[in-house]
Motif scaffolding. Structure first.
Motif, PDB file in Angstrom:
ATOM      1  N   LEU A  69       6.064   2.897  -5.464  1.00  0.00           N
ATOM      2  CA  LEU A  69       5.446   2.185  -6.573  1.00  0.00           C
ATOM      3  C   LEU A  69       6.501   1.381  -7.322  1.00  0.00           C
ATOM      4  O   LEU A  69       7.541   1.925  -7.724  1.00  0.00           O
ATOM      5  CB  LEU A  69       4.752   3.157  -7.523  1.00  0.00           C
ATOM      6  N   LEU A  70       6.250   0.105  -7.538  1.00  0.00           N
ATOM      7  CA  LEU A  70       7.208  -0.772  -8.204  1.00  0.00           C
ATOM      8  C   LEU A  70       6.859  -0.928  -9.683  1.00  0.00           C
ATOM      9  O   LEU A  70       5.833  -0.445 -10.148  1.00  0.00           O
ATOM     10  CB  LEU A  70       7.233  -2.133  -7.506  1.00  0.00           C
ATOM     11  N   PHE A  71       7.729  -1.598 -10.407  1.00  0.00           N
ATOM     12  CA  PHE A  71       7.576  -1.809 -11.847  1.00  0.00           C
ATOM     13  C   PHE A  71       7.450  -0.465 -12.565  1.00  0.00           C
ATOM     14  O   PHE A  71       8.265   0.426 -12.339  1.00  0.00           O
ATOM     15  CB  PHE A  71       6.407  -2.759 -12.136  1.00  0.00           C
ATOM     16  N   ASP A  72       6.428  -0.272 -13.386  1.00  0.00           N
ATOM     17  CA  ASP A  72       6.268   0.967 -14.147  1.00  0.00           C
ATOM     18  C   ASP A  72       5.206   1.831 -13.475  1.00  0.00           C
ATOM     19  O   ASP A  72       4.015   1.686 -13.730  1.00  0.00           O
ATOM     20  CB  ASP A  72       5.871   0.628 -15.587  1.00  0.00           C
ATOM     21  N   ASN A  73       5.631   2.697 -12.571  1.00  0.00           N
ATOM     22  CA  ASN A  73       4.703   3.532 -11.803  1.00  0.00           C
ATOM     23  C   ASN A  73       3.623   2.700 -11.107  1.00  0.00           C
ATOM     24  O   ASN A  73       2.470   3.106 -11.000  1.00  0.00           O
ATOM     25  CB  ASN A  73       4.047   4.586 -12.703  1.00  0.00           C
ATOM     26  N   GLY A  74       4.027   1.534 -10.635  1.00  0.00           N
ATOM     27  CA  GLY A  74       3.109   0.663  -9.911  1.00  0.00           C
ATOM     28  C   GLY A  74       2.427  -0.383 -10.756  1.00  0.00           C
ATOM     29  O   GLY A  74       1.758  -1.261 -10.219  1.00  0.00           O
ATOM     30  N   PHE A  75       2.590  -0.327 -12.070  1.00  0.00           N
ATOM     31  CA  PHE A  75       1.888  -1.259 -12.962  1.00  0.00           C
ATOM     32  C   PHE A  75       2.838  -2.347 -13.472  1.00  0.00           C
ATOM     33  O   PHE A  75       3.858  -2.053 -14.099  1.00  0.00           O
ATOM     34  CB  PHE A  75       1.302  -0.520 -14.164  1.00  0.00           C
TER      35      PHE A  75
END
Length: 587
Positions: A69-75
């Motif tokens: 998951l990228l960014f912030d836990n995928g978000f």
């Protein structure tokens, strides 16, 4: 706390059972579309609870498949304006009489929030044009400086759906004309020819958050006629005279009108859901293929939502648009993660706010987790759930790489393929084409239920959807694992022609359609060989004036272009890296 509980739930699910089925199955496709298009998500409108629930569901699927998951836990979160609303303090006073907001008058969403007290000039339709054989002037002899302009809605050729005045007749175009003329503000009223009912339009937000520097309101004919009382004229008489004489008309009105406008733009947060499957080849793992689909839809519909059921407020579930496309992204992520044979990295993205103007994909390409020049291809799935009896699949962007059409034909099981070469189109792949990335846009096409409450799960062709996904998996496998990356080539302009097709000139730029930049109109891409490119304009420049005339948004930009001639040399004021610069452009 919510994020903690969600993360814990994902870990629990991952630990207590099979993570996923790498095969593309009917049961998995149905499960994904059933949930994303369920009534409980209330149409997945950007920024609302159903939008967040959909994002959490997708992130959970990515996590369970073992993706990073990228960014912030995928978000990847970003802000957007979703609607306009009447705030406290709106007032209208004509001489000593006060009127009621939403009953007698209503501001426009793009009005300035301000207070103005001034005299009034009636200026017909508020149109001034002198173009070849098309001539009209409602301002002849009139001085509207620091005064209200009282203007009829519509144009002098109301019965003609192809009126030559259409491009000058919108409220935004007339408000820009008022601003250019130095008016203090503009007041719109509907004549009987325009609308028999003396009713106000709703507070309509047109998905562009830019505003004018002057107040812009509409009033009922009853209120306008009160303004006109000292002239012995009425809206009805003036409209009839203009249409009969087929000529512009203006009139000084001996009245003082005081207006206070306060319109709030509702800002909210939405997100892209982003995860990555690392590549396994030492040579190719630094190249990336993006697989995406938008997960937002129209919520409950209603004015300004984009719904084609204009008078219906109901859940727009968007089973085909675009729960079907998101299901493809999930299925392909699971398949590649299960196979573990991908040479290049693959980034899977569920885009937010596509229906608001491709905002999610624009945010992703502007703030990408990897350099965009390392992205070698982008697959976009938008509405793949209604395969028809003729077995036809539409594929866009087929000319954006030299190899694409051969690849599509070679791996085609038995679809009737309809190719569109251009990289620009009405979905998220356009944002990638602007970055010189080959795109493949897959869809089974539009249908009568598009953007209506009838786009439900019961109408999905699940077997056809599975077949499209299996074909897409073969295509993706080839692009991810081929020895040489696809060879990008420009395929069509990087900007779309206006609907009217009336521009005599072009700069050759892709504008910021959503109005995210408030200081002017941001340039999202520049086409090689076009006037702006030759003058040195760059992506990210903010156009603030053309030939000395202010440009605050895409509407003002288009209005300025409409009045330019081919062959002319013009000045374009821009902001670049916060510094003002002037470019000289040869049209």
């Amino acid at each position: 706390m919510k994020n903690f509980v969600f993360a814990a739930l994902v870990i629990f699910v991952a630990a207590c059972g099979p993570k996923f089925d790498k095969e593309i199955t009917l049961d998995d496709i149905r499960e994904n579309i059933d949930y994303l298009a369920s009534d409980s998500l209330k149409g997945r409108k950007s920024g609302e609870q159903g939008d967040l629930l959909a994002a959490q569901y997708i992130a959970g699927k990515f996590e369970a498949a073992g993706l990073e998951l990228l960014f912030d836990n995928g978000f990847q979160e970003f802000n957007l304006v979703t609607s306009a609303e009447i705030a406290e303090g709106n007032q209208l006073q004509v001489n000593d009489t006060e009127y009621e907001v939403e009953k007698d008058f209503l501001p426009y969403a793009f009005s300035a929030n301000t207070t103005v007290a001034a005299e009034v000039v009636f200026t017909g339709f508020g149109i001034e044009v002198n173009r070849d054989s098309l001539k009209w002037n409602d301002f002849d002899g009139a001085d509207v400086t620091e005064k209200w302009m009282l203007v009829l809605q519509g144009d002098p050729d109301l019965d003609n759906p192809n009126s030559p005045y259409l491009e000058f007749s919108s409220e935004r175009a007339k408000a820009l004309k008022a601003s250019d003329k130095g008016a203090a503000g503009i007041i719109f009223v509907a004549g009987t020819k325009f609308s028999e009912a003396d009713e106000l339009s709703s507070l309509f937000f047109d998905k562009n958050s830019s505003r004018f520097s002057i107040p812009v309101i509409q009033v009922t004919r009853k209120v306008a006629n009160e303004m006109l009382r000292g002239t012995e004229q009425t809206v009805e008489k003036l409209e009839a005279e203009i249409l009969e004489q087929k000529a512009g008309l203006n009139l000084e009105v001996p009245v003082t009108v005081s207006v206070t406008v306060n319109v709030g733009l509702k800002e909210t947060t939405t997100r892209n859901v982003v995860a990555m499957l690392p590549g396994n080849d030492e040579k190719l793992k630094d190249e990336y293929v993006v697989v995406g689909a938008h997960f937002d839809h129209l919520g409950m519909g209603g004015p300004g939502s984009g719904s084609r059921a204009i008078d219906t407020v109901a859940v727009h579930n968007g089973a085909d648009d675009n729960a079907s496309g998101v299901s493809a992204v999930i299925q392909l992520a699971e398949k590649l993660a299960g196979d573990k044979s991908n040479k290049r990295c693959v980034i899977f993205v569920a885009f937010g706010a596509e229906e608001m103007g491709l905002l999610g994909s624009k945010t992703f390409t502007m703030k990408s987790p990897v350099e965009t020049d390392k992205m070698v291809a982008m697959f976009n799935f938008d509405m793949i759930g209604r395969l028809k009896e003729d077995n036809s699949v539409s594929i866009g962007g087929t000319k954006t790489a030299e190899e694409t059409e051969d690849l599509l034909n070679d791996l085609n099981p038995d679809f009737t393929l309809a190719f569109t070469g251009e990289g620009i189109g009405p979905s998220d792949h356009a944002s990638f084409y602007l970055q010189n990335i080959p795109v493949i846009y897959i869809s089974t096409g539009a249908h009568p239920d598009y953007h209506t409450p009838q786009d439900d799960v019961e109408l999905i062709n699940f077997e056809g959807t599975q077949k499209v996904m299996s074909y897409s998996a073969a295509l993706l496998d080839d692009v991810v694992n081929r020895a040489e990356k696809l060879t990008f080539q420009e395929a069509g302009s990087k900007f779309q022609r206006s609907r009217g097709g009336r521009f005599k000139v072009t700069l050759g730029v892709m504008p910021d359609f959503a109005g995210a930049e408030k200081r002017g109109m941001r340039v999202d891409a520049v086409s090689k060989g076009k006037p702006a490119y030759a003058a040195g304009m760059k992506k990210g420049d903010i156009i603030i004036a053309i030939d000395g005339k202010k440009v605050g948004n895409i509407y003002e930009y288009m209005d300025r272009l409409q009045n330019l001639e081919a062959g002319a040399t013009i000045s374009v004021d821009i902001l670049r890296d916060e510094k003002p610069t002037v470019l000289i452009v040869q049209l």
